[in-house]
Design a protein around this motif. Structure first.
Motif, PDB file in Angstrom:
ATOM      1  N   VAL A  55      28.140  47.110  54.818  1.00  0.00           N
ATOM      2  CA  VAL A  55      27.337  48.272  54.471  1.00  0.00           C
ATOM      3  C   VAL A  55      25.961  48.162  55.127  1.00  0.00           C
ATOM      4  O   VAL A  55      25.375  47.078  55.192  1.00  0.00           O
ATOM      5  CB  VAL A  55      27.193  48.378  52.942  1.00  0.00           C
ATOM      6  N   ASP A  56      25.427  49.273  55.585  1.00  0.00           N
ATOM      7  CA  ASP A  56      24.065  49.330  56.110  1.00  0.00           C
ATOM      8  C   ASP A  56      23.127  49.560  54.931  1.00  0.00           C
ATOM      9  O   ASP A  56      22.882  50.695  54.517  1.00  0.00           O
ATOM     10  CB  ASP A  56      23.944  50.457  57.131  1.00  0.00           C
ATOM     11  N   PHE A  57      22.619  48.468  54.370  1.00  0.00           N
ATOM     12  CA  PHE A  57      21.772  48.594  53.186  1.00  0.00           C
ATOM     13  C   PHE A  57      20.406  49.193  53.510  1.00  0.00           C
ATOM     14  O   PHE A  57      19.737  49.729  52.621  1.00  0.00           O
ATOM     15  CB  PHE A  57      21.637  47.245  52.479  1.00  0.00           C
ATOM     16  N   ASN A  58      19.978  49.114  54.755  1.00  0.00           N
ATOM     17  CA  ASN A  58      18.761  49.826  55.135  1.00  0.00           C
ATOM     18  C   ASN A  58      18.935  51.325  54.925  1.00  0.00           C
ATOM     19  O   ASN A  58      18.022  52.014  54.461  1.00  0.00           O
ATOM     20  CB  ASN A  58      18.402  49.545  56.598  1.00  0.00           C
ATOM     21  N   GLN A  59      20.119  51.809  55.232  1.00  0.00           N
ATOM     22  CA  GLN A  59      20.409  53.223  55.020  1.00  0.00           C
ATOM     23  C   GLN A  59      20.565  53.526  53.537  1.00  0.00           C
ATOM     24  O   GLN A  59      20.086  54.557  53.048  1.00  0.00           O
ATOM     25  CB  GLN A  59      21.671  53.617  55.771  1.00  0.00           C
ATOM     26  N   VAL A  60      21.220  52.632  52.809  1.00  0.00           N
ATOM     27  CA  VAL A  60      21.432  52.840  51.371  1.00  0.00           C
ATOM     28  C   VAL A  60      20.097  52.951  50.631  1.00  0.00           C
ATOM     29  O   VAL A  60      19.885  53.857  49.807  1.00  0.00           O
ATOM     30  CB  VAL A  60      22.274  51.696  50.776  1.00  0.00           C
ATOM     31  N   PHE A  61      19.170  52.027  50.932  1.00  0.00           N
ATOM     32  CA  PHE A  61      17.885  52.016  50.246  1.00  0.00           C
ATOM     33  C   PHE A  61      16.837  52.889  50.936  1.00  0.00           C
ATOM     34  O   PHE A  61      15.764  53.125  50.387  1.00  0.00           O
ATOM     35  CB  PHE A  61      17.359  50.586  50.134  1.00  0.00           C
ATOM     36  N   GLY A  62      17.133  53.303  52.140  1.00  0.00           N
ATOM     37  CA  GLY A  62      16.191  54.137  52.869  1.00  0.00           C
ATOM     38  C   GLY A  62      14.996  53.387  53.418  1.00  0.00           C
ATOM     39  O   GLY A  62      13.942  53.983  53.687  1.00  0.00           O
ATOM     40  N   ARG A  63      15.152  52.079  53.622  1.00  0.00           N
ATOM     41  CA  ARG A  63      14.056  51.266  54.148  1.00  0.00           C
ATOM     42  C   ARG A  63      14.589  49.901  54.533  1.00  0.00           C
ATOM     43  O   ARG A  63      15.715  49.527  54.184  1.00  0.00           O
ATOM     44  CB  ARG A  63      12.946  51.098  53.108  1.00  0.00           C
ATOM     45  N   GLN A  64      13.754  49.145  55.220  1.00  0.00           N
ATOM     46  CA  GLN A  64      14.044  47.745  55.516  1.00  0.00           C
ATOM     47  C   GLN A  64      13.142  46.904  54.631  1.00  0.00           C
ATOM     48  O   GLN A  64      11.917  47.072  54.650  1.00  0.00           O
ATOM     49  CB  GLN A  64      13.790  47.438  56.987  1.00  0.00           C
ATOM     50  N   CYS A 130      31.538  43.807  52.055  1.00  0.00           N
ATOM     51  CA  CYS A 130      30.417  44.756  52.069  1.00  0.00           C
ATOM     52  C   CYS A 130      29.123  44.198  52.647  1.00  0.00           C
ATOM     53  O   CYS A 130      28.253  44.977  53.055  1.00  0.00           O
ATOM     54  CB  CYS A 130      30.139  45.253  50.651  1.00  0.00           C
ATOM     55  N   VAL A 131      28.952  42.890  52.647  1.00  0.00           N
ATOM     56  CA  VAL A 131      27.680  42.287  53.046  1.00  0.00           C
ATOM     57  C   VAL A 131      27.787  41.723  54.453  1.00  0.00           C
ATOM     58  O   VAL A 131      28.647  40.877  54.735  1.00  0.00           O
ATOM     59  CB  VAL A 131      27.267  41.175  52.058  1.00  0.00           C
TER      60      VAL A 131
END
Length: 241
Positions: A55-64, A130-131
């Motif tokens: 999963v692209d967690f930057n996209q999920v959270f909307g930030r890095q 997922c990670v």
């Protein structure tokens, strides 16, 4: 907790492989009104589906941002406290106990926190599927089921395969932080991690670290302290190849 360890494959003449050993037991529990509210309202916003690819967690959270994954957050009190204390960090929690998931989600809604996402399934599958590799700054494992009977030790989540999987998901310099109130399990954790390649024990004496201030003290832990129970914290840092 949330581990699954594969058993040997079926031998010739057997029809199918044995089921994987789980380090958690699915337990039903009564749902309070607040916990159900958390699931009903917070579930669509905070619960992530088990994916087939990282999963692209930057996209999920909307930030890095620095990213922490906690395995088995129980009723969510510690995770909620950590997320509120450092809103500039992102947290991923994994828990299979539905009342606990609901309690955490209700807390996120009440405190209006946006830096937590949740998986309500097997943590080993979450890590594998997922990670992305080398994407986590920390992985937390606080007070996992010790499976204290000898015949149940194979169910403990902390095993060589777990250490290897976690190392693959941590960034270089990332930390695996574990805590337990069972001394024998602490010794087991230490033995497994000392033998695992690619880690450095952050304890000055090569054993336990003092209780880190970033780990919240739970009601369960305070009660144990009053009864004279100890708590052992272990921190292992991922080394560069």
């Amino acid at each position: 907790m949330i581990d699954s360890q594969p058993l040997p494959q079926a031998s010739a003449g057997e029809h199918s492989p044995r089921r994987a050993i789980k380090s958690f037991v699915m337990r039903a529990g009564r749902m309070t009104e607040g916990q159900q509210r958390g699931l009903d309202i917070g579930g669509p916003r905070f619960i992530l589906p088990l994916a087939e690819a990282p999963v692209d967690f930057n996209q999920v959270f909307g930030r890095q941002a620095p990213r922490t994954l906690e395995i088995g957050f129980g009723m969510g009190h510690s995770l909620l406290e950590m997320a509120a204390a450092v809103p500039e960090h992102d947290f991923i929690g994994v828990e299979v106990h539905r009342p606990g998931v609901g309690a955490l989600l209700n807390g996120l809604l009440t405190q209006q926190l946006a830096n937590v996402r949740v998986y309500d399934c097997d943590a080993i599958e979450v890590l594998k599927r997922c990670v992305a590799d080398e994407s986590l700054d920390r992985l937390l494992l606080f007070f996992p089921d010790p499976w204290h009977k000898s015949r149940h030790h194979k169910r403990r989540i902390v095993q060589p395969a777990f250490a290897e999987l976690v190392r693959s998901k941590l960034k270089v310099g990332g930390v695996l932080h574990m805590a337990t109130d069972w001394e024998h399990y602490a010794e087991h954790m230490l033995e497994v991690m000392n033998a695992a390649p690619g880690y450095r024990n952050l304890a000055a004496d090569g054993r336990w670290v003092p209780r880190p201030p970033e780990r919240p003290v739970t009601k369960f832990e305070r009660r144990g302290e009053r009864l004279g129970h100890g708590v052992w914290d272990l921190k292992f840092e991922k080394l560069a190849p």
